[in-house]
Structures are given as structure tokens and as C-alpha cells.
Design a protein around this motif. Structure first.
Motif, PDB file in Angstrom:
ATOM      1  N   THR A  73      38.556 -66.120 -16.459  1.00 30.78           N
ATOM      2  CA  THR A  73      39.680 -65.053 -16.568  1.00 30.78           C
ATOM      3  C   THR A  73      38.416 -63.761 -15.750  1.00 30.78           C
ATOM      4  N   ALA A  74      37.450 -64.631 -15.272  1.00 30.58           N
ATOM      5  CA  ALA A  74      36.185 -63.339 -14.512  1.00 30.58           C
ATOM      6  C   ALA A  74      36.744 -62.777 -13.238  1.00 30.58           C
ATOM      7  N   ILE A  75      36.953 -61.300 -13.178  1.00 29.90           N
ATOM      8  CA  ILE A  75      37.332 -60.696 -12.337  1.00 29.90           C
ATOM      9  C   ILE A  75      36.711 -60.204 -11.547  1.00 29.90           C
ATOM     10  N   PHE A 103      36.220 -58.023  -7.937  1.00 31.31           N
ATOM     11  CA  PHE A 103      36.930 -57.400  -6.972  1.00 31.31           C
ATOM     12  C   PHE A 103      37.308 -57.683  -5.809  1.00 31.31           C
ATOM     13  N   SER A 158      42.927 -60.406  -8.392  1.00 34.11           N
ATOM     14  CA  SER A 158      41.628 -59.825  -8.710  1.00 34.11           C
ATOM     15  C   SER A 158      40.465 -60.855  -8.655  1.00 34.11           C
ATOM     16  N   ARG A 211      39.643 -63.819  -8.932  1.00 34.13           N
ATOM     17  CA  ARG A 211      39.712 -64.359 -10.201  1.00 34.13           C
ATOM     18  C   ARG A 211      39.495 -66.322  -9.472  1.00 34.13           C
ATOM     19  N   GLN A 249      38.558 -48.232  -9.906  1.00 30.38           N
ATOM     20  CA  GLN A 249      37.993 -49.715  -9.232  1.00 30.38           C
ATOM     21  C   GLN A 249      39.663 -50.018  -9.255  1.00 30.38           C
ATOM     22  N   THR A 288      41.860 -51.472  -6.216  1.00 32.44           N
ATOM     23  CA  THR A 288      42.040 -52.734  -5.327  1.00 32.44           C
ATOM     24  C   THR A 288      43.046 -53.075  -5.513  1.00 32.44           C
ATOM     25  N   ILE A 289      43.667 -53.679  -6.510  1.00 31.88           N
ATOM     26  CA  ILE A 289      45.255 -53.606  -6.337  1.00 31.88           C
ATOM     27  C   ILE A 289      46.331 -53.002  -5.605  1.00 31.88           C
ATOM     28  N   ALA A 319      49.256 -56.968 -12.374  1.00 33.48           N
ATOM     29  CA  ALA A 319      48.017 -57.221 -12.306  1.00 33.48           C
ATOM     30  C   ALA A 319      47.308 -56.393 -12.713  1.00 33.48           C
ATOM     31  N   GLU A 330      41.089 -57.615 -19.007  1.00 34.44           N
ATOM     32  CA  GLU A 330      39.651 -58.570 -18.754  1.00 34.44           C
ATOM     33  C   GLU A 330      37.918 -58.023 -18.774  1.00 34.44           C
ATOM     34  N   LYS A 361      37.833 -56.523 -22.483  1.00 33.79           N
ATOM     35  CA  LYS A 361      37.669 -57.769 -23.445  1.00 33.79           C
ATOM     36  C   LYS A 361      35.678 -56.974 -23.866  1.00 33.79           C
TER      37      LYS A 361
END
Lengths: 295, 551
Positions: free
Chosen positions: A60-62, A64, A82, A84, B321, B325-326, B404, B411, B414
Motif C-alpha cells: 500500500t506504500a504510495i 507518486f 499512486s 504502488r 500533492q 499527481t492523480i 484514487a 495511505e 496511516k
């Protein structure tokens, strides 16, 4: 795989179960396809038990800066929007995908056993009722039935298990019924009756074991099929919640990028197909072996 | 107030104004759009096009923006908004407001007929106002509620709207598609279903048929006389027919445009934006004013009742950010104030209230007593994990890009110990009211389009047991905030009004009642050869009245 469900009363399985002894003997040696299938299942088993041993990244680590990268030495299966790591996501998604597949298959066969036994052994009223019920359920396309259940219960892994399990049970119920009826009419049961064994003993010692044994093979086939169905539900956005990397959910997420990053769809799709093929190969092999044992 | 268009006497001469507006009409949307400049001099009427839209609403007319997009092409409103955010005549040629700001008088265009042959009169307009308030349009009622008293026909062509409190932005709000005028005769004599599927307006197009799940066919109103002052041409629409197709999947929608199956599509995925531009498609982008896509915190139940936890969440993710990005530079990031950057009276100060600062987030969570950490690294308090439930309308309120973005936030937060449970809610469940109570959710994302910051009243009017406000997705009951917004709504001097709206946004940001994520966009991609499709300025819907096929 789907041919099994689409054909009335699961005829490929029934015919396979009644395969000739000669064919059964041929399959005593482990064929390369089965060895390969076992290797695949072994690998997936490892992914379930200890995904961290196989994964190269945190699933799950993003990152970019690494978004939508094609497969490379760093990211074997490429990366998603993302950044991943898709390979690690596939590995970590194995547990959930297989849990859904095994859970749905187990539920499906448990239901099938109950319905099939009632249909074959119940009195005229019970048998008739169950047969009609199974026929009605059978008339529903599995996916439509599963969609209905998801709409009622809301999307989650448990719902997927229930939806796919219940949805595919009627087909297997027909197989179970057929097996029990065949066993009841077999020579050894007739002999047991002639020898004056009590009805309950005949059922317990002869009919049930002989009827259920071929289901081990059916179960393996069912697992592969359930994963395909469950992935279908996830693909429609009716599966597990993000950021789960259940394979169908990966397919669904990758859909938006299919023209720009096709690996996001192609690779999880191939993984699902590989597992389904492996399960089928093993299932057919078990079937053949059981049949040779019977004859 | 004196600068408002209602004071312009020249508006009486409708024809002259129309001519003037036509000649000065610039591309209202993307200035890079090349089509208008390159267009041939005399468009030829005729032909039909296929337009690929994303979502299919339940009715053509109603209180959802998806309905507005459709009804804008079928119904005319009293007024329209031009590209400078000025209200311009449409069915009303002029309007004025009394000195006490409580009576608005609209003068109607002459000779306008609905497509059922009935005539547009003051009585019809007054009837429409009452119809909206009586349940005909929930959003129109939400806008007018608390202000509207009555509408009456002064004479054949003059309608008077009486308010209980001043609302100087009334005309601006009436430019939204929720305020389309329908034939009184049709509303009274036909069934609800007929009026839902084929509302009778005086607009450029009428609904020919609706094949549910597939398309709506709009055909030209041959007798059209009532185009808005900011139309690009006078007279009926050029196109004979629009096949308004529903294509939910974004990838498929883009594919249909590339293959020539559609001539224009709505909601271009961010990742396809640049490629389509370089392939020669004309791109239109409208940053919707009003409430952008924001995350509203549940202020009455769960961990976010503690302001420190809300602030910690705001500090915990680099939303800018993630969105950039998305969003591939197409979707703009939106800050924390409650209205989007495209809204008059926007506060940059409120927007910038929270930077990405995990350290501060951690400190705030420590102070709030969420000091434990469980095996997975999530924070705990008295053995309970800091889990927050975030349901979102997947495919309805939040598109694929948005989903997304939410995962990116999930994430990132978290790291400071938030366990965000994302729940994609299918459209059917979303519209059936799933996750609408404080007990079911902790964060709720959503937008609400609006041409003015008056949206703050709809979104932040107190949620009270005796008068619930479900548009207040934080379930907040804060009389102080409500009073600031009420004062703003009734302030006649627009500078002063904006100042108050800014104060309200800063209040929302300061108390972290909701935080911004991204701008809600209306985007279009149009193929070469289809000219003068534009986005109306109130909500960004496609306008086909001026569109024509070149060559």
C-alpha cells in the motif's frame, strides 16, 4: 471453467466421474501440466502464508514519483496510478482472493450437499420441493443472483463469499443428487440390501461415501470458478473495499488506465486465469484418480 | 448593488442587446479552445450528433446537477450567467429590486411559447416558483427556502417575487438549471412521469424519447425564439438532433470519441486530457464554483467530535500533492474554506489554513489522548483503534480519479495513526440514502455546485432535531457560523458581503469542520468539425444551441 456451470447438471463433471478405467489408469503418473499446476498452487500457498517473503515492496506504500511505470527490474509488474508496486499488491492480494475462492467453494458445496441429499433421499414431497427450488435457482444466471445478494447485503468479502457460494450451489446440488442416485442404484448397494443390512447403515457406509468422494474433485474446480466469479463482482465495483489488492479489485482499479498502463489489467487478469487453470488441472487429475480407485 | 445588471436601462431593447452579446461572446471556457476562431463564417443548419455523457439521472428536470445539464438544453430560465459572472437576460428582459430588497420584479420577453403551444406569462412563472417550493425541485427549494414568500403576476408580462429577508444574489442563483421554467399547462395536466421524462419548456431542444439505460434523444425546437443574451447566435438551434448517450465507463467514453462513435464526451479522465488535446480534440474545462470536493467531519459522533482530531487529520496528508499527481495537472487542488476557488468571495486565507505537517498531526493526536499504537501502527485510546469510516458515492459523487485520490489520503494519514475505512457505495445505495446518519460515518466527501458563496447557507445551516439539514454533512449545529452566513446572504454591498462569506470560510477552516480536496470539474472533449459547443457559466453543462457541424 464456465462450461461446467453453463451446462445442465454439470455434465462434464458427471461424465468425467464415470470415465473409463483405462483413462483413469493413464493418469496415475503425474503429468507435466499437473506438476506445473501444483507448483503454481504451492507458490500461491506461500503468498497466502507469508506474502512478505515474496513481495518486494509494501503493497500500500504510495510513491507518486513512480506512478504508472511499466514493468521493470525494480517493479516486476509495473506500478499503479499512486506508484504502488503491482507485483507486491498481487502477492498480498492472494490471501483475500483465495479466502473468497475457498470460502465460496466450501459454502457452495455445503449447500449443494444438503440440497442434493434432500433431493435424492427425501420423501416425494421433500424431494419434489427441493428439486423445484434448485431448478428455480438454476434458472437465475449466477452473476445476476450474486448481484442481487450484493445489493441486499452491501459489498464486502463476506458478501462475496455468500453471493458466489449461494449463486453457484444449485449446479453442484444437481451433481450431488446425481451421485447419490447413482450410488443407490449400484450393484454394491443392491448387494447390501439383499444381505439385509439396515437402511441407515447402507446410507452411511455405502451411499454417502461413494457419492461424496468425487466431490473432492468438484471442490477444486469450484475454487477456481469462485475466484473468477468473485473477481467479476470486484471488477464491477461490488467487491472488497480499497486499498485491498484482491485480484478482481486490481482489475477494476486498472480499468481506468487500460489504454495508458495495460499491465494494470493484463497482469492481474493473467494471474486469475493461471490460478483458475491450475485449479482445473488439479481438479481433473484428482477426479481421474478417484475414478480409477472406484473401478 | 447599483452595479447590478438590473439597473441597466439598455436591457429593455432586447434585440439590440442580443446582437451586442452575440458579437462580443468569447469562448466562455478554455481560452486555448481553437474552434470559434477557426470557424467558418456561416454555419449550415442541420445534422445530428452523438454526445457521450457519464450519468443518467432519474428525470430530465430536477435538483441534481446531472438533471441541470439536460434541462438547460430543454428549458429556458429567467436569467443566464455570462462569462464575466454577470447576470444577463433570458426569459426575463429586465428586472429590478425594491429599496427594502424584499420585492423582485421581472419583466418577461414577449411572444415566447412553450413547445406544447402554451404561452409564457407572468402567471406561469409564478406557478413555477410555487411548484419548486412544493416539492417540484428540492434544490431550488433549498436555495429559496428561508427567503421566498410568494410569487405573483402583476400583469401579463410582469412577475413579482416577494422575499421575507433581503437576498441580493437572488438573480445569480436563478441562473442555475434548477430554475428552468416549464409550461404550467403541462405541469397541471400531465402525469408526474410525463413531466419527468419529457418536461415541456420553451428551450432550444425538446425531448423526443428516453431509452432508459441507453440514451435520450433531443430534437430541435423549430419555433425557438427565446435564446439567452449570451447565446452565440439568434434563432433556433443549428443541430436537428442530439443523441445524448449514457456511457458510464470513462475509458469506454474516450474510446467512443476516438472511434468516431461520439462527437463529444463529458468528464474526460485526467490521464486522457493531454493526449486528446494533442490529437486535435477541443477541450473545455469548467472549475465548478460552490462547494468543491471536500471531506466533512462528523462533529456529533465518533473521534471527530474532538476538534484536535479533525485538525490532526487536516495536517496528516499532503492533499495538494496527491491531487496534483492523480489529477495530472488537470484537476486543481482545493483548500479548506468551504467554497471553491472559482466562487465569488473565496478566501485564500481559509484555503491555506492547513499545510502538510505530520509532526503537528501527531502532537494533536497525543493531546487528544490517542497515545497508544497497535500492532499495525494505528493509534489507540482506551484499547480502541482510531478507525474512521469514509463512505463515498463511487461512480456517482466520486469518479475514478477521485477514488484514487481518497486512497492516497487513506495511505498518508496511516503514518500518523489514522485507520481510514474506505467504503465505495454503489450509485443505487447512494441515492437510497445509505450512510446518511452520524452513527454510520465519520467523514463524508461531496460537492455542491453553486454560482455564489450562498452555498454556505445550504451546507452549514444548523442541523437540529426539529429542523434537520442533511446538506450539512458535518451535522453541525453552530449558531455562530450560521449567523455569519445569514448576515452575508442579506448584505447588499457585495464587497461587504464577500467579506462576511470569507469570514465564514475562515471559521470553517479554523475549526476544521471540513477540509478541501479537489475541484469538481465539468470537462468536455469535442471532435474537430463540431463547432461552438460551449459550457454554460452557472454549472458548466454543455450548451448545444449554438453548435453546428462544419464542412
Amino acid at each position: 471453467m464456465t462450461a461446467l456451470k453453463d451446462s445442465p447438471a454439470g455434465s462434464p463433471v458427471e461424465s468425467a466421474v464415470q470415465a473409463t478405467p483405462a483413462r483413469a489408469r493413464r493418469s496415475r503418473r503425474v503429468r507435466p501440466s499437473v506438476a506445473l499446476a501444483l507448483a503454481v498452487v504451492g507458490l500461491l500457498g506461500l503468498a497466502v502464508a507469508a506474502p512478505q517473503l515474496l513481495a518486494t515492496h509494501d503493497p500500500t506504500a504510495i510513491d507518486f514519483s513512480a506512478a504508472l511505470q511499466a514493468p521493470s527490474a525494480e517493479h516486476w509488474f509495473g506500478t499503479d496510478e499512486s506508484g504502488r508496486d503491482l507485483y507486491s499488491r498481487v502477492v498480498h492480494g492472494t490471501r483475500e482472493s483465495l479466502t473468497i475462492g475457498l470460502g465460496a467453494a466450501a459454502l457452495s458445496l455445503a449447500l449443494a450437499l444438503v440440497l442434493g441429499a434432500l433431493a435424492a433421499l427425501g420423501g416425494r414431497f421433500v424431494s419434489g420441493t427441493v428439486n423445484r427450488l434448485v431448478e428455480i435457482l438454476f434458472a437465475f444466471p449466477t452473476l445476476l443472483f450474486a448481484l442481487l445478494l450484493v445489493a441486499i447485503l452491501g459489498p464486502s468479502a463476506t458478501t462475496q463469499i455468500v453471493a458466489v457460494g449461494v449463486g453457484s450451489a444449485p449446479g453442484y446440488a444437481r451433481i450431488v443428487r446425481g451421485q447419490i442416485l447413482a450410488a443407490r442404484r449400484s450393484g454394491y448397494v443392491e448387494a447390501a440390501i439383499a444381505l439385509g443390512h439396515p437402511r441407515s447403515v447402507i446410507l452411511r457406509q455405502h451411499v454417502i461415501p461413494n457419492a461424496v468422494r468425487p466431490l473432492v474433485a468438484v471442490f477444486t474446480l469450484c475454487v477456481g470458478q469462485s475466484i473468477v466469479w468473485a473477481s467479476g463482482l470486484s471488477f464491477l465495483g461490488l467487491g472488497v473495499a480499497p486499498p485491498s489488492s484482491e485480484w478482481g479489485a486490481l482489475l477494476d482499479a486498472g480499468r481506468a488506465y487500460v489504454t495508458h498502463a495495460p499491465w494494470l489489467v493484463v497482469i492481474p487478469g493473467l494471474v486469475i486465469v493461471t490460478l483458475a487453470l491450475a485449479a482445473t488441472a488439479i481438479g481433473k487429475d484428482i477426479q481421474a484418480r478417484l475414478e480409477s480407485g472406484d473401478s | 448593488m447599483s452595479a447590478r445588471p438590473l439597473a441597466l436601462p439598455a436591457l429593455v431593447a432586447a434585440a439590440a442587446i442580443l446582437a451586442g452579446c452575440t458579437s462580443t461572446a468569447a469562448s466562455p471556457t478554455d481560452p486555448s479552445a481553437p474552434a470559434s476562431a477557426a470557424a467558418p463564417a456561416a454555419p449550415t443548419p442541420g445534422g445530428s450528433i452523438v454526445y457521450g455523457h457519464q450519468q443518467e439521472p432519474a428525470c430530465v428536470f430536477g435538483g441534481w446537477i446531472e438533471q441541470s445539464y439536460l434541462s438547460y438544453n430543454v428549458l429556458d430560465s429567467l436569467v443566464a450567467l455570462d462569462e464575466n459572472h454577470e447576470v444577463v437576460p433570458w426569459l426575463a428582459t429586465e428586472w429590478s429590486v425594491s429599496d427594502d430588497q424584499l420585492e423582485w420584479t421581472f419583466t418577461l420577453k414577449e411572444g415566447v411559447r412553450f413547445t406544447d403551444g402554451s404561452e409564457l406569462t407572468a402567471e406561469v412563472v409564478a406557478f413555477n416558483f410555487d411548484y419548486w417550493m412544493d416539492g417540484g425541485n428540492g434544490t431550488a427549494a433549498a436555495w429559496l427556502g428561508g427567503y421566498y414568500e410568494s410569487a405573483e403576476a402583476v400583469d401579463e408580462r410582469t412577475v413579482r417575487i416577494s422575499l421575507s429577508r433581503p437576498y441580493p444574489r437572488l438573480a445569480d442563483n436563478l441562473t442555475q438549471g434548477y430554475f428552468g421554467i416549464q409550461s404550467k399547462e403541462a405541469l397541471e395536466s400531465r402525469s408526474d412521469e410525463e413531466n419527468c421524462e419529457k418536461p415541456i419548456g420553451s428551450g432550444a431542444f425538446k425531448v423526443q424519447e428516453w431509452n432508459r439505460g441507453e440514451n435520450i434523444v433531443l430534437v430541435r425546437n423549430e419555433d425557438y425564439t427565446s435564446w439567452p443574451a449570451n447565446a452565440k447566435h439568434e434563432g433556433p438551434a443549428y443541430l436537428e438532433k442530439i443523441d445524448w448517450k449514457f456511457i458510464g465507463d470513462p475509458t469506454t467514453r474516450v474510446a467512443t470519441l476516438r472511434s468516431g462513435e461520439t462527437d463529444a464526451i463529458y468528464d474526460v479522465p485526467a490521464i486522457d486530457w493531454a493526449p486528446l488535446g494533442s490529437e486535435g480534440y477541443e477541450l473545455h474545462r469548467y472549475v465548478t464554483p460552490g462547494r468543491p470536493q471536500q471531506l466533512a467531519f462528523d462533529t456529533v459522533d465518533g473521534p471527530f467530535t474532538d476538534e484536535r482530531v479533525r485538525k490532526a487529520f487536516a495536517f496528516a496528508s499532503d492533499r495538494k500533492q496527491i491531487v496534483e499527481t492523480i489529477g495530472h495537472g488537470v484537476i486543481p487542488y482545493e483548500g479548506n474554506g468551504g467554497v471553491s476557488q472559482a466562487t465569488p468571495g473565496y478566501s485564500q486565507k481559509a484555503a491555506d489554513w492547513y499545510s502538510y505537517d505530520p509532526e503537528q498531526a501527531n502532537q494533536l493526536l497525543d493531546e487528544a489522548g490517542w497515545t497508544g499504537r497497535d500492532a499495525e501502527g494505528y493509534r489507540t485510546k482506551d484499547g480502541e483503534r482510531l478507525t474512521v469510516v469514509l463512505p463515498y458515492g463511487a461512480g456517482s459523487i466520486i469518479n475514478a480519479d477521485g477514488a484514487a485520490i481518497l486512497q492516497g489520503i487513506q495511505e498518508q494519514v496511516k503514518a500518523v495513526g489514522f485507520h481510514v475505512e474506505l467504503i465505495p457505495v454503489p450509485p443505487s445505495a447512494t441515492f437510497a440514502g445509505a450512510y446518511s446518519t452520524p452513527e454510520e460515518r465519520d467523514i463524508y466527501p461531496g460537492y455542491w455546485t453553486s454560482v455564489t458563496a450562498g452555498i454556505l447557507y445550504i451546507n452549514w445551516r444548523q442541523h437540529l432535531p426539529e429542523s434537520p439539514n442533511y446538506a450539512n454533512s458535518a451535522f453541525l449545529a453552530d449558531p455562530e457560523l450560521e449567523q455569519i452566513i445569514l448576515d452575508a446572504n442579506s448584505t447588499v454591498d457585495l464587497e461587504e458581503q464577500n467579506e462576511l462569506y470569507r469570514k465564514a470560510q475562515e471559521y470553517i477552516a479554523e475549526h476544521a469542520l471540513s477540509i478541501g480536496v479537489y475541484a469538481r470539474l465539468s470537462t468536455l472533449a469535442v471532435r474537430e468539425g463540431l463547432v461552438d459547443v460551449w459550457q454554460e457559466n452557472a454549472q458548466g453543462g454543455p450548451v448545444f444551441h449554438d453548435a453546428y457541424l462544419a464542412g
